[in-house]
Each structure stands twice: as structure tokens, then as C-alpha cells.
Enzyme design. Sequence first.
Site, mmCIF file in Angstrom:
data_model
loop_
_atom_site.group_PDB
_atom_site.id
_atom_site.type_symbol
_atom_site.label_atom_id
_atom_site.label_comp_id
_atom_site.label_asym_id
_atom_site.label_seq_id
_atom_site.Cartn_x
_atom_site.Cartn_y
_atom_site.Cartn_z
ATOM 1 N N GLY A 132 48.111 9.714 3.879
ATOM 2 C CA GLY A 132 47.964 10.583 5.038
ATOM 3 C C GLY A 132 49.319 10.944 5.611
ATOM 4 O O GLY A 132 50.323 10.271 5.351
ATOM 5 N N CYS A 133 49.368 11.999 6.401
ATOM 6 C CA CYS A 133 50.650 12.466 6.943
ATOM 7 C C CYS A 133 51.240 11.456 7.933
ATOM 8 O O CYS A 133 52.385 11.018 7.789
ATOM 9 C CB CYS A 133 50.482 13.839 7.582
ATOM 10 S SG CYS A 133 49.150 13.963 8.802
ATOM 11 N N TYR A 134 50.462 11.063 8.955
ATOM 12 C CA TYR A 134 50.947 10.054 9.892
ATOM 13 C C TYR A 134 51.248 8.752 9.159
ATOM 14 O O TYR A 134 52.235 8.059 9.454
ATOM 15 C CB TYR A 134 49.896 9.774 10.967
ATOM 16 C CG TYR A 134 49.641 10.880 11.956
ATOM 17 C CD1 TYR A 134 50.640 11.344 12.811
ATOM 18 C CD2 TYR A 134 48.368 11.455 12.061
ATOM 19 C CE1 TYR A 134 50.388 12.342 13.736
ATOM 20 C CE2 TYR A 134 48.108 12.447 12.986
ATOM 21 C CZ TYR A 134 49.118 12.892 13.823
ATOM 22 O OH TYR A 134 48.863 13.878 14.740
ATOM 23 N N SER A 135 50.386 8.398 8.217
ATOM 24 C CA SER A 135 50.563 7.147 7.479
ATOM 25 C C SER A 135 51.885 7.125 6.725
ATOM 26 O O SER A 135 52.552 6.088 6.650
ATOM 27 C CB SER A 135 49.412 6.964 6.494
ATOM 28 O OG SER A 135 48.165 7.080 7.129
ATOM 29 N N THR A 136 52.254 8.252 6.155
ATOM 30 C CA THR A 136 53.501 8.317 5.394
ATOM 31 C C THR A 136 54.680 7.917 6.262
ATOM 32 O O THR A 136 55.517 7.099 5.865
ATOM 33 C CB THR A 136 53.701 9.731 4.821
ATOM 34 O OG1 THR A 136 52.636 10.027 3.916
ATOM 35 C CG2 THR A 136 55.025 9.840 4.084
#
Length: 308
Positions: free
Chosen positions: A115-119
Site C-alpha cells: 500500500g502507499c501509506y504502508s510503503t
Amino acid sequence: MTKSVFIDGEHGTTGLQIAERLAARDDINLLSLAMEDRRDNEKRAAMLRDADIAILCLPDDAAREAVALAEGSGTRFIDASTAHRIADGWVYGFAESEPGQREKIIHAQNVTNPGCYSTGAIALLRPLTLAGLLPSTYPVTINAVSGYSGGGKQMIAQMEDATRDDAIEAPYFAYALSLKHKHVPEIKVRSGLTLDPIFTPNVGRFAQGMLVNIPLHADAMNGASRETIHQALAAHYAGQDIVEIVPNDVTDGLARIDPTEMAGTDRMKLYVCAREDGKQINLIASLDNLGKGASGAAVQNLNLMLQA
């Protein structure tokens, strides 16, 4: 030999960006399904089964369905949904996150795109847990802001068309206030944490870009300081050109960080900020939510899988 690639969900925001990135390449045969046929499971199944690699840009249930439709065909998958982010049998598609992760992606049958935030969060946290600087029991807090393109076509229209009844006029807004954002399990597992992080995401009135912010107390860590954290990040990401660790003397000269600074790129910058006495440390990841945070990561994973 030329490999066939099918993007299931190519008409969505992430799918469109991936298709644009692949359209001019001569090393792959890009399979395509007309928009009016996207819900025809017979045609989808045929495409999925004919592809060497299928990239899923779908809601979670539809992604699981796509994998089932291709069962037994040998098709390899890159799933951009959250359906398989912590699932057994799926390799996590963040090549820089762990030693040996790149090689795992190259040879994987199934890859789950981060995920974007996860990255951004995992990029900051995982090197510290691996180095023993951040206890797995640390009560992590994450604050983040993303460009509105991460919300898909509906949010893009709400932000860009003021004539809509559901138009969004606010300069930014916070959401997932129940603390149950879909990226939390992924961040917890992939960062090596035993406690759910408290995560507050926000959407800003800009199309692409993202800042992920993690404040830390040095006294609650295992002998950590700004210098040892910076050294751990630099050592973890040495030898690659995707993740940049900003030097501390550069960070010290910054008055602010623009969340759009990495828009249009597939790279990420990591900053280590600190109070003068070093007791409070502020980690910040800057990336494009549609670049390293979505379509850029998917293409990176595709390129690695094509090496097998």
C-alpha cells in the site's frame, strides 16, 4: 521470449497508470479487455489464463476471484489490492524492505504490491526493528497525508469538479478515525511490530504526493539516537537507487517538506529530524502515492519477475 501481461482493472486510476507505463514497451505483449467486458468473467478468465503475469488493480473480493479464475494455468500475479498483503504464499512486493526480498520477488509465483501509506511507514520502521533499535513492542504512531488521486476516480472528481453535489471543498481532511485503516495489519506485520500502530491518514488538495510521519522517543528505544537511526537506514538501503536517505545536514537546513516533492517519480526520500537535545526524533518518508506507492511499485515488481 516476449511475455504476455494482463492488467485486470486497467480502467481504474492505478491500472491506467500501469498501462501507460507499459504501452510503449516491446519486451511484453500487453493484453487488454474492453471496458464493457470488464465484468464478463468468461472473457476475464480467458485473459487471466493466457497471461504470463497478471496485475490486479481491483477491489479485494474481485482480486481473490481473479486468482481463482486462473487456477491451474500457471499465471503469475501481482496484486495491487489489500487482499493478499499478509497472506501465506504471497511474496511482499517491496524489494528494498528486507535483505533478499528482491530475489524472492524475481522467483515468486504471487506478489502482493504494498500500500502507499504502508510503503512509507515500513520503509522507516523495518530497518530499525531489524537493527534492534526499535523494540517490537514500541507504541508506534503514524500520521500521513496523501494526494487525492489515491482515493480513485470518485475522489478525483469530487476534488476537481466544484459543481458536483458531493464536491469536496476542504483543503484537507482526516479519515479512518475509527483507527481501522486497511493498511494497519500490513504495517504491523511487515514492520515487525507486535502492537497495532495508531495511524491517522489525511487527504490534501493536491493530486499526487505523500508524506508519512512517525515520531519517536529516543529514551523508549534501544540506545537509539538520530545518528544511529540515520546510520541504520543508510546501511539498510545501501547499494540501491530507489530509496534516498537525506543527509542530516541537509535536513537541518529545511524549513518544511513539500508533500508533492516526489510527485511523478518512482523514488522515495527518508528524513531523520530531531529536537536539539536528540530526545525526540521525527521520521518522514516522502513519495508519490501513485509512484513508489502504487503503479511505480507494480512495474518495478513486474520488471523483477520478468528476470526469472
